[in-house]
Scaffold this motif. Structure first.
Motif, short mmCIF file in Angstrom:
data_model
loop_
_atom_site.label_atom_id
_atom_site.label_comp_id
_atom_site.label_asym_id
_atom_site.label_seq_id
_atom_site.Cartn_x
_atom_site.Cartn_y
_atom_site.Cartn_z
N THR A 35 -0.87 -5.78 9.85
CA THR A 35 -0.92 -6.55 8.49
C THR A 35 -0.30 -6.11 7.50
OG1 THR A 35 -2.23 -8.18 11.10
CG2 THR A 35 -1.76 -9.08 8.48
N PHE A 36 -0.97 -5.78 7.61
CA PHE A 36 -0.98 -4.39 5.69
C PHE A 36 1.07 -4.07 5.44
CE2 PHE A 36 -1.14 -1.36 2.41
CZ PHE A 36 -1.43 -2.15 1.10
N GLY A 37 0.62 -3.43 7.01
CA GLY A 37 2.55 -2.94 6.69
C GLY A 37 2.95 -4.55 7.51
N ASP A 38 3.14 -5.65 7.52
CA ASP A 38 4.06 -6.76 7.96
C ASP A 38 4.32 -7.53 6.57
OD1 ASP A 38 4.40 -6.05 10.55
OD2 ASP A 38 2.40 -7.43 11.08
N LEU A 39 2.48 -7.09 5.55
CA LEU A 39 2.51 -8.15 3.87
C LEU A 39 3.04 -6.96 3.07
CD1 LEU A 39 -1.03 -8.96 4.44
CD2 LEU A 39 1.00 -10.38 4.30
N MET A 40 3.08 -5.50 3.60
CA MET A 40 4.36 -4.78 2.51
C MET A 40 5.97 -4.84 2.63
SD MET A 40 2.38 -2.91 -0.04
CE MET A 40 3.30 -1.59 -0.68
N ARG A 41 5.89 -4.90 3.55
CA ARG A 41 7.60 -5.58 4.10
C ARG A 41 8.24 -6.60 3.44
NH1 ARG A 41 6.29 -1.70 7.80
NH2 ARG A 41 5.44 -3.81 9.77
N LYS A 42 7.20 -7.64 3.66
CA LYS A 42 7.70 -9.04 2.96
C LYS A 42 7.56 -9.20 1.66
CE LYS A 42 6.44 -13.98 3.46
NZ LYS A 42 5.56 -14.76 3.26
N MET A 43 6.16 -8.54 1.02
CA MET A 43 5.85 -9.00 -0.83
C MET A 43 6.90 -7.40 -1.42
SD MET A 43 2.17 -9.97 -0.55
CE MET A 43 2.36 -10.92 -2.00
N TYR A 44 6.38 -6.19 -0.64
CA TYR A 44 7.02 -5.48 -1.87
C TYR A 44 7.93 -4.31 -1.11
CZ TYR A 44 3.58 -6.93 -4.42
OH TYR A 44 2.69 -8.19 -4.91
N PRO A 45 8.93 -4.81 -0.27
CA PRO A 45 10.09 -4.18 1.01
C PRO A 45 10.25 -3.15 0.33
CG PRO A 45 11.20 -6.03 -0.10
CD PRO A 45 9.76 -5.63 -1.21
N GLN A 46 10.59 -2.82 -1.28
CA GLN A 46 10.87 -1.25 -1.48
C GLN A 46 9.80 0.19 -1.55
OE1 GLN A 46 11.96 -1.91 -5.31
NE2 GLN A 46 14.19 -2.16 -5.03
N THR A 47 8.74 -0.59 -2.04
CA THR A 47 7.55 0.63 -1.49
C THR A 47 7.35 0.59 -0.24
OG1 THR A 47 6.44 -1.00 -3.49
CG2 THR A 47 4.93 0.43 -2.33
#
Length: 172
Positions: A35-47
């Motif tokens: 879930t954390f990875g999904d949120l990172m990909r959605k909100m901060y794709p470069q990071t």
């Protein structure tokens, strides 16, 4: 170490509040990490892309956040502040503060620090322990406050959305 009053308050709150604090099984832990990875990909794709390349977005790679509660990457007083927020808000603060810390620090990492999981977290620690790192400002920004006005430009998903995403990730 943590003052006795912090430890007592944390344990009391966490023992009376169900599953909002710690994953109770390996499946739940993996679900939190996905879930954390999904949120990172959605909100901060470069990071998220940089973290994926060096292995920091894997369940093992996210240990500094989900298993060690930022203790290896932030100063002791900052970890205490997160624990204060954690006792009130539960797991959502790990997602909210974790994404913002990583996105902010990613900007300051060198190419060598983006090569491996260990070097990535060492770079995060270097940035968060610098004199220029203002944790109080980071917390205010991660919770949507900028100065005296509430900022609504970047909203963070609600707990129900995160819980649905975790439930979905548990079933995978």
């Amino acid at each position: 170490t943590m003052p006795e009053s912090y430890a007592y308050a944390c344990l009391r709150e966490m023992s009376n509040s169900g599953g909002h604090y710690f994953p109770m099984s390996k499946i739940e832990h993996l679900s939190w990490c996905k879930t954390f990875g999904d949120l990172m990909r959605k909100m901060y794709p470069q990071t998220a892309l940089a973290m994926s390349r060096c292995g920091a977005l894997t369940p093992e790679g996210l240990d500094p956040i989900f298993r060690r509660l930022f203790a290896k990457i932030l100063r002791k007083e900052h970890v205490w502040r997160i624990l204060d927020i954690y006792t009130v808000e539960g797991y959502k603060c790990l997602f909210r503060i974790g994404t913002v810390v990583l996105c902010l620090c990613h900007f300051y990492l060198t190419p060598d620090e983006l090569r491996t999981n260990e070097s990535f977290w060492a770079g995060i620690r270097r940035v968060t322990h610098s004199d220029d790192f203002l944790f109080d400002v980071l917390v205010k920004q991660s919770y949507g406050f900028n100065g005296r006005k509430y900022r609504t430009r970047r909203s963070f998903p609600r707990r129900r959305f995160i819980q649905r995403l975790m439930d979905y990730n548990e079933s995978e």
